[in-house]
Design a protein around this motif. Structure first.
Motif, PDB file in Angstrom:
ATOM      1  N   ALA A 466       0.857  -1.190   0.000  1.00 59.55           N
ATOM      2  CA  ALA A 466       0.000   0.000   0.000  1.00 59.55           C
ATOM      3  C   ALA A 466       0.889   1.234   0.000  1.00 59.55           C
ATOM      4  O   ALA A 466       1.863   1.305   0.754  1.00 59.55           O
ATOM      5  N   LEU A 467       0.566   2.198  -0.859  1.00 62.71           N
ATOM      6  CA  LEU A 467       1.353   3.411  -1.001  1.00 62.71           C
ATOM      7  C   LEU A 467       0.488   4.611  -0.646  1.00 62.71           C
ATOM      8  O   LEU A 467      -0.676   4.698  -1.062  1.00 62.71           O
ATOM      9  N   THR A 468       1.058   5.538   0.088  1.00 59.89           N
ATOM     10  CA  THR A 468       0.356   6.755   0.443  1.00 59.89           C
ATOM     11  C   THR A 468       1.344   7.906   0.416  1.00 59.89           C
ATOM     12  O   THR A 468       2.549   7.703   0.456  1.00 59.89           O
ATOM     13  N   GLY A 469       0.840   9.110   0.322  1.00 55.82           N
ATOM     14  CA  GLY A 469       1.709  10.274   0.245  1.00 55.82           C
ATOM     15  C   GLY A 469       1.609  10.953  -1.102  1.00 55.82           C
ATOM     16  O   GLY A 469       0.972  10.450  -2.037  1.00 55.82           O
ATOM     17  N   PRO A 470       2.266  12.106  -1.266  1.00 50.44           N
ATOM     18  CA  PRO A 470       2.116  12.891  -2.505  1.00 50.44           C
ATOM     19  C   PRO A 470       2.656  12.199  -3.756  1.00 50.44           C
ATOM     20  O   PRO A 470       2.229  12.516  -4.859  1.00 50.44           O
ATOM     21  N   GLY A 471       3.592  11.278  -3.616  1.00 53.79           N
ATOM     22  CA  GLY A 471       4.160  10.623  -4.802  1.00 53.79           C
ATOM     23  C   GLY A 471       3.565   9.271  -5.104  1.00 53.79           C
ATOM     24  O   GLY A 471       4.019   8.591  -6.030  1.00 53.79           O
ATOM     25  N   TYR A 578     -11.700  -7.411   4.494  1.00 54.96           N
ATOM     26  CA  TYR A 578     -11.971  -8.629   3.727  1.00 54.96           C
ATOM     27  C   TYR A 578     -10.870  -8.887   2.704  1.00 54.96           C
ATOM     28  O   TYR A 578     -10.454 -10.023   2.496  1.00 54.96           O
ATOM     29  N   LEU A 579     -10.377  -7.830   2.057  1.00 53.32           N
ATOM     30  CA  LEU A 579      -9.269  -7.995   1.121  1.00 53.32           C
ATOM     31  C   LEU A 579      -8.023  -8.471   1.859  1.00 53.32           C
ATOM     32  O   LEU A 579      -7.273  -9.308   1.357  1.00 53.32           O
ATOM     33  N   ASP A 580      -7.790  -7.937   3.069  1.00 51.90           N
ATOM     34  CA  ASP A 580      -6.652  -8.399   3.860  1.00 51.90           C
ATOM     35  C   ASP A 580      -6.757  -9.898   4.142  1.00 51.90           C
ATOM     36  O   ASP A 580      -5.756 -10.621   4.140  1.00 51.90           O
ATOM     37  N   THR A 581      -7.978 -10.370   4.370  1.00 54.94           N
ATOM     38  CA  THR A 581      -8.179 -11.793   4.598  1.00 54.94           C
ATOM     39  C   THR A 581      -7.765 -12.610   3.383  1.00 54.94           C
ATOM     40  O   THR A 581      -7.025 -13.593   3.483  1.00 54.94           O
ATOM     41  N   GLY A 597      -3.349   3.812  -0.409  1.00 55.22           N
ATOM     42  CA  GLY A 597      -3.958   3.903   0.913  1.00 55.22           C
ATOM     43  C   GLY A 597      -3.107   3.174   1.922  1.00 55.22           C
ATOM     44  O   GLY A 597      -1.879   3.234   1.866  1.00 55.22           O
ATOM     45  N   ARG A 598      -3.759   2.460   2.831  1.00 54.65           N
ATOM     46  CA  ARG A 598      -3.047   1.747   3.883  1.00 54.65           C
ATOM     47  C   ARG A 598      -3.516   0.311   3.940  1.00 54.65           C
ATOM     48  O   ARG A 598      -4.626  -0.010   3.531  1.00 54.65           O
ATOM     49  N   SER A 599      -2.650  -0.539   4.465  1.00 58.14           N
ATOM     50  CA  SER A 599      -2.967  -1.953   4.582  1.00 58.14           C
ATOM     51  C   SER A 599      -2.607  -2.429   5.979  1.00 58.14           C
ATOM     52  O   SER A 599      -1.514  -2.130   6.479  1.00 58.14           O
ATOM     53  N   ALA A 600      -3.554  -3.164   6.610  1.00 60.16           N
ATOM     54  CA  ALA A 600      -3.304  -3.682   7.950  1.00 60.16           C
ATOM     55  C   ALA A 600      -2.459  -4.936   7.917  1.00 60.16           C
ATOM     56  O   ALA A 600      -1.709  -5.208   8.859  1.00 60.16           O
ATOM     57  N   SER A 601      -2.562  -5.733   6.857  1.00 64.00           N
ATOM     58  CA  SER A 601      -1.849  -7.006   6.803  1.00 64.00           C
ATOM     59  C   SER A 601      -0.600  -6.954   5.949  1.00 64.00           C
ATOM     60  O   SER A 601       0.238  -7.850   6.034  1.00 64.00           O
ATOM     61  N   GLY A 602      -0.455  -5.944   5.088  1.00 65.12           N
ATOM     62  CA  GLY A 602       0.686  -5.874   4.195  1.00 65.12           C
ATOM     63  C   GLY A 602       1.690  -4.822   4.622  1.00 65.12           C
ATOM     64  O   GLY A 602       1.869  -4.530   5.809  1.00 65.12           O
ATOM     65  N   THR A 603       2.343  -4.220   3.633  1.00 63.51           N
ATOM     66  CA  THR A 603       3.348  -3.177   3.872  1.00 63.51           C
ATOM     67  C   THR A 603       2.802  -1.842   3.394  1.00 63.51           C
ATOM     68  O   THR A 603       2.332  -1.744   2.252  1.00 63.51           O
ATOM     69  N   THR A 604       2.866  -0.846   4.256  1.00 63.65           N
ATOM     70  CA  THR A 604       2.418   0.506   3.915  1.00 63.65           C
ATOM     71  C   THR A 604       3.634   1.423   3.845  1.00 63.65           C
ATOM     72  O   THR A 604       4.446   1.449   4.772  1.00 63.65           O
TER      73      THR A 604
END
Length: 925
Positions: A466-471, A578-581, A597-604
Motif C-alpha cells: 500500500a502506497l500513500t503520500g504525494p508521490g 476482507y481484502l486483507d483476509t 492507501g493503507r494496509s493492515a496485513s501488508g506493507t504501507t
C-alpha cells in the motif's frame, strides 16, 4: 466467491450450508421417514424383476449408496481442510463436496456484522493462518469440461498440428486426437477451432493425457537461476568448467527473460531467469586454484579502477552464504569470475545506473520496461506497413515523414537501442523484435525502484503493498504500465476499478481497454475482490488437478499451463479487512495487490514528492525504506498507454506528410567519391573501395550528413552521435571524427586540403561537398521526384527504373544507429516498396510480365512484411501459370503472418483463396 449467482459472502455461505445440510442430513431423514422399514424382495420376487417391490428396493439401494459416497467425500474434505493438507483420495461427488466446503470456509472469514466496505481494517487481525492452505477447493467450472483428463499446450509461432503431435505425443499421425479434443472450442482471441491447418500463436490446445511436458530432444537444456547464483557457478555445476560461463552468456545474451528483462551483463542475473545451457560436450579442464591471482604492482591505466562497486570487488570464488537480515528481494550482481580481466569491465561512470531510464519530464522507469514499449512501437510500424495499399499508376509516391515521438517515448526508445550496445548484431528489426518476445512465462518479479546503485525488486506472488503520500499516484502508474507493457491473456492481468483507472490515467483509458490485453476494469473495489475470489477457487481446482501445492510450483512443473500473474490495483484509503483476509492466501495462488492507501496485513509506505519511501511499516519495511520508486507523471503515463494500445491493434489516424530531401542538383563535373548508403554502405574513391571500418564515428558522421544534405551545426551533430556525453568532450570527439573522415578520403583520392575538404562548413552548418561526393540517396530522391513530375507513362517508367537500380537494400543496412532506424530507415523502405509496386504495375500494363515479376520480387525482398508486395507477386504468378511457385509464396506469407499472430487482410485472403483453388485437382466426368 459465487454460489449460484450469490456474490455476497454471507449469502453464499448460508446457501452452501443449507445445501450441504440438506444433502447430508435431509436425504436420510426423508428416506427414514417415508421408506422405513425397507421391504426386501423375496426369492420369488427376484424371479420377476419387473415387480414393484424389486424396483423400489433397487432405487432405495442406489440412493443410499450415493448418499454414503457423498458423506464420505464430505468427511474427507473436512479432514483435509482441518489438517491443511493436500488430499490424495479421489471419490465420486468429491468435487461437489469440495465446492460447498470451499464456499463455507472462505465466506466464513468475512466480517459477519457489516458489509465489506464498512468494516475498518483494524477491526480484524489477519494472518496467513486465518485460512488453511487448502480451505479453497475446486469449484464446478462455469462450462462443462470433459471428464477425461487432458494436458495443455500453448501454440508457438510456426506450429502445426502435425508437428505438435510429433513433439508431444510421439506420433505425428495422432494429430487427429488433438482435433477431436479441441473441435468447436472458442480460443482466447475469440476464434473457434475448426478442423484445419491454421493455428494462431497463443492458442491453448488440449492434448491427450499422455502428452509429454517437453520435447523429446535433449539437445537444449535450461536452468532456472536461483537467488545469488552467478554464471561462473552455473557453468561449473552443469558444464564442469566455470570458464564456460562465456558460452552461456553468448547463448542467452539479449534474449528476453521472465519479467521482460534481458541478460546484457554477465555480472547481473535475476532470480527466476531461464538460461539455455550448451552441451556438456568437452572434458572439463583441471580445477584451478580458488585463490585470486595477486594483482600486478604496476598501476592500471584504466580510470574505472577506483569506481568498482563494493559488490564486485574481492568477491570470493564460491557463493557466500546469505547474511541474517539481508533483504531477500535485492538484486545482487553476480561477481565476475576471478579469471575475467579487470579491463573488460565497463567504467561505472559511463552510465549513472544501468537499471534505470531517466525521462525528460521527471519520470523514472526500469530498463526492462523499455522492451515492452519498443515491442508496441515495432508492432504498430509493422501493422502500418502490412496494410499499405498498392499505389495507383498516377499516384505521387513520396517518402513519408514519421510523426515525431513525444520526448518521454523517444527517451525510452533510445534506451532500448542503447541496451544492445554490447551486442554484436545490434537491435533487431521490427519483425524479429515482435516475434522474439512472444512468451507465456508470467513475470515473477516487479521492478520497484533503486536504493543508491542497487535495484530493488519485489516478488509479485503474494505482494501486499500500500502506497500513500504525494508521490503514490506516480508510482502506481509506473507499476501498472510496467506490467501492461508485458501483459496479455497468458502473462499478466491487472484488475482495477474504473474510477481509480480514470483518476490515474485519465478518462481515455476507458476507451483503450479493449486494446490493452491484460487490463480488466471493473465497476468497484468490491467487484474486484469478487473476481479475486473466483480466481482463487479456479486456481485451487487447477492445483488439485496437477497435484501442486502452489502456483509457483505449478508453473515450474507445467510450463505450458497458462496462469498469468494477477495484480489488483485500487484505492483503499482506510484499508479493507476482507481484502486483507484474501491476501493471506495470495502467495499460494500467484496474486498480488498494490493499493493507494493503507494496509493492515501488508506493507504501507509513505512516498514523498521525490518518490522516495520516507516511512514504511510491515513485512517489507526494511527492504523498501529509502528506496526511490519508479514513477511516471500523469501526462507521460497517458502517452505511453496510448502507444501500448496502438501497438495492440487500436486504429489510429496520424496523417503523414512528405519528407523528400532538398537534395543538391547533380554535379556536372566528375565526382571522385561515391557514397552508397541505400543498401550496404560503401565508399568508392576513384573507383576503389575505401576502408573506413576502423573509424566507426567517422562513418556515422558521413551517414548523418548524407541524410541531411543541407547540413547540421556542431551541436546538432553531437546530439545525434554523442547524446550522453558532456558538451565540451562531445565537441572534441566531433572534430576528431571529422578529421579522420577527411584524412581517409584525401588519402584515397590523392586530393590535397586546398583541392577538396569533402565536408565543408557553411556558416555554422557542416555539409557534404556535392561537387566532390556523389550520394546515392540523393540520386534516389531526384529519381523519385522525376517520377512524380513525369508527364507520360514512358517517362515515369524511366524514372522508376532508376529508383529500382538504386534500391540495393534498406538504408545503411548493416549499421545500427538509433537516430537512423525509425527517423530515416523505415520511411525510405516504405517509399521504395511503393515505387517498385507502381513500376511493376506499369510493366504489367505494358505486357512486360516477366520484368514486372522481377520488380515485385525486389519489393518483397526489401520488405517481406508488406502484404501488398507479396499479394502482387502471387497474383502475377497465378496469371502466368506458375501455380507451384505461387503456393510456395503463399505458404511463406502465411507462416510469416502466423509468426506475428495476425490474420491476412481481406484483399490478401482473397488471393490466398485463389491460390488454394488453383491447387485443387480438376474433376473430369
Amino acid at each position: 466467491m459465487t454460489m449460484y449467482g450469490l456474490r455476497h459472502p454471507i449469502l453464499a455461505k448460508t446457501a452452501a450450508v443449507v445445501v450441504l445440510t440438506g444433502l447430508v442430513a435431509g436425504i436420510p431423514a426423508i428416506l427414514l421417514s417415508f421408506f422405513w422399514p425397507v421391504q426386501l424382495p423375496t426369492v420369488d420376487d427376484l424371479a420377476t424383476p419387473a415387480e414393484p417391490v424389486v424396483i423400489k428396493a433397487l432405487l432405495l439401494g442406489t440412493v443410499w449408496t450415493c448418499w454414503a459416497l457423498f458423506a464420505c467425500a464430505v468427511l474427507i474434505e473436512l479432514v483435509g481442510t482441518a489438517r491443511a493438507r493436500h488430499r490424495r483420495v479421489r471419490m465420486p461427488f468429491q468435487r461437489l463436496a469440495a465446492y460447498l466446503i470451499t464456499t463455507i470456509t472462505v465466506a466464513a472469514t468475512a466480517p459477519a456484522i457489516a458489509p465489506r466496505g464498512l468494516v475498518p481494517a483494524a477491526a480484524v487481525a489477519i494472518t496467513p493462518a486465518a485460512l488453511p492452505e487448502h480451505s479453497l477447493t475446486a469449484a464446478e467450472p462455469k462450462t462443462a469440461e470433459p471428464t477425461k483428463p487432458y494436458a495443455t499446450y500453448v501454440v508457438q509461432p510456426r506450429d502445426t498440428l502435425w508437428a505438435i503431435a510429433g513433439k508431444r505425443l510421439g506420433d505425428p499421425m495422432r494429430y487427429r486426437e488433438i482435433v477431436a479434443l479441441n473441435q468447436g472450442r472458442t480460443m482466447d482471441d475469440g476464434q473457434t477451432f475448426t478442423r484445419g491447418d491454421w493455428l494462431s500463436p497463443g492458442w491453448t490446445l488440449r492434448l491427450p493425457a499422455d502428452a509429454t511436458k517437453k520435447e523429446s530432444s535433449t539437445s537444449e537444456r535450461t536452468h532456472t537461476v536461483a537467488a545469488g547464483e552467478t554464471l561462473w557457478e552455473i557453468a561449473e555445476q552443469h558444464l564442469g568448467d566455470g570458464e564456460r560461463y562465456k558460452e552461456i552468456f553468448k547463448l542467452n545474451g539479449g534474449h528476453p527473460q521472465p519479467g521482460g528483462a534481458r541478460l546484457t551483463d554477465p555480472d547481473v542475473l535475476e532470480s527466476g531467469w531461464r538460461l539455455i545451457l550448451p552441451e556438456r560436450g568437452r572434458e572439463p579442464r583441471k580445477a584451478e586454484p580458488t585463490h585470486r591471482r595477486t594483482p600486478s604492482p604496476l598501476p592500471t591505466t584504466k580510470p574505472e579502477t577506483h569506481q568498482t562497486t563494493h559488490r564486485q570487488a574481492a568477491v570470493p570464488h564460491s557463493r557466500p552464504a546469505s547474511e541474517p537480515g539481508q533483504p531477500a528481494h535485492h538484486e545482487a550482481a553476480s561477481p565476475r569470475p576471478p579469471s575475467e580481466p579487470a579491463q573488460a569491465k565497463k567504467p561505472a561512470a559511463a552510465i549513472s545506473s544501468p537499471d534505470v531510464v531517466m525521462l525528460p519530464d521527471g519520470g523514472m522507469m526500469a530498463i526492462s520496461f523499455v522492451t515492452g514499449l519498443a515491442v508496441a512501437l515495432a508492432s504498430a510500424r509493422l501493422r502500418h506497413r502490412r496494410r499499405l495499399a498498392v499505389p495507383a499508376i498516377d499516384e505521387a509516391v513520396s517518402v513519408p515523414a514519421p510523426n515525431p515521438q513525444p520526448p518521454a517515448v523517444r527517451a525510452l526508445e533510445q534506451a532500448h537501442h542503447r541496451s544492445y550496445t554490447d551486442s554484436e548484431e545490434g537491435p533487431p528489426d521490427d519483425f524479429k523484435l515482435v516475434t522474439s518476445t512472444f512468451a507465456i512465462d508470467p513475470p515473477v518479479m516487479l521492478k520497484a525502484g533503486i536504493r543508491g546503485e542497487d535495484s530493488v525488486s519485489l516478488e509479485l506472488s503474494g505482494l501486499n503493498l500500500a502506497l500513500t503520500g504525494p508521490g503514490a499516484g506516480d508510482c502506481i502508474r509506473a507499476i501498472v504500465l510496467d506490467l501492461l507493457a508485458q501483459a496479455d491473456q497468458h502473462r499478466a492481468e491487472i484488475v482495477i476499478p474504473r474510477q481509480d483507472a480514470s483518476r490515474w490515467f485519465g478518462e481515455a483509458i476507458t476507451t483503450l481497454t479493449q486494446h490493452l490485453p491484460g487490463l480488466r476494469m471493473v465497476a468497484t473495489l468490491n467487484e474486484a475482490i469478487d473476481y479475486l475470489e473466483e480466481q482463487f477457487v479456479a486456481r485451487r481446482r487447477i492445483l488439485r488437478d496437477h497435484d501442486a501445492d502452489d502456483i509457483p510450483q505449478l508453473r515450474q512443473d507445467e510450463p505450458g499451463e497458462p496462469l498469468p500473474a494477477l495484480l489488483l490495483t485500487a484505492c483503499s484509503t482506510d484499508g479493507n479487512a476482507y481484502l486483507d483476509t484474501l491476501m493471506g492466501l495470495a502467495s499460494t495462488f500467484g496474486v498480488g495487490a498494490v493499493l493507494a492507501g493503507r494496509s493492515a496485513s501488508g506493507t504501507t509506505c509513505e512516498i514523498g514528492e521525490d518518490h522516495r519511501v520516507t516511512k514504511a511499516t510491515g513485512t517489507l519495511a526494511e527492504e523498501l525504506l529509502d528506496v526511490t520508486l519508479f514513477h511516471l507523471p500523469a501526462d507521460t503515463a497517458a502517452t505511453v498507454l496510448h502507444k501500448l494500445a496502438v501497438g495492440n491493434g487500436m486504429p489510429t489516424e496520424e496523417p503523414m506528410s512528405a519528407a523528400d530531401l532538398p537534395v543538391p542538383p547533380p554535379s556536372a563535373a566528375a565526382q571522385p567519391v561515391r557514397f552508397g548508403i541505400v543498401g550496404e554502405p560503401v565508399i568508392e574513391v576513384c573507383g576503389k573501395v575505401a576502408d573506413i571500418s576502423g573509424r566507426t564515428k567517422a562513418l556515422e558522421l558521413f551517414v548523418l550528413l548524407a541524410v541531411h544534405p543541407k547540413g547540421l551545426d556542431r551541436e546538432e551533430i553531437c546530439e545525434h552521435l554523442w547524446p550522453d556525453v558532456e558538451e565540451t568532450l562531445a565537441g572534441y570527439r566531433f572534430h576528431a571524427a571529422l578529421k579522420d573522415l577527411r584524412a581517409v578520403l584525401r588519402e584515397s583520392s590523392g586530393l590535397g586540403e586546398k583541392e577538396a575538404s569533402f565536408v565543408e562548413r557553411s556558416g555554422k552548418a557542416y555539409r557534404i561537398q556535392a561537387q566532390h561526393v556523389d550520394v546515392d540517396l540523393w540520386s534516389f530522391h531526384r529519381a523519385l521526384a522525376d517520377a512524380r513530375t513525369a508527364t507520360n507513362e514512358e517517362a515515369k517508367v524511366t524514372a522508376l527504373e532508376a529508383v529500382a537500380g538504386i534500391c540495393r537494400g534498406r538504408l545503411a543496412q548493416s549499421l545500427k544507429y538509433d537516430w537512423l532506424d525509425q527517423d530515416h530507415r523505415w520511411p525510405l523502405t516504405v517509399a521504395s516498396v511503393k515505387a517498385l509496386l507502381q513500376l511493376g504495375a506499369l510493366h504489367e500494363r505494358a505486357g512486360r510480365a516477366e520484368r514486372a515479376l522481377e520488380i515485385y520480387d525486389q519489393a518483397c525482398a526489401l520488405d517481406p512484411d508488406m502484404e501488398s508486395a507479396a499479394r502482387s507477386a502471387i497474383r502475377l504468378l497465378l496469371r502466368l501459370g506458375h501455380a507451384d511457385e505461387a503456393r510456395i509464396r503463399t505458404n511463406h506469407l502465411k507462416t510469416r503472418l502466423a509468426s506475428l499472430g495476425v490474420l491476412p487482410s481481406p484483399e490478401t485472403q482473397a488471393v490466398l483463396d485463389q491460390t488454394r483453388a488453383s491447387s485443387r485437382p480438376s474433376v473430369t466426368h
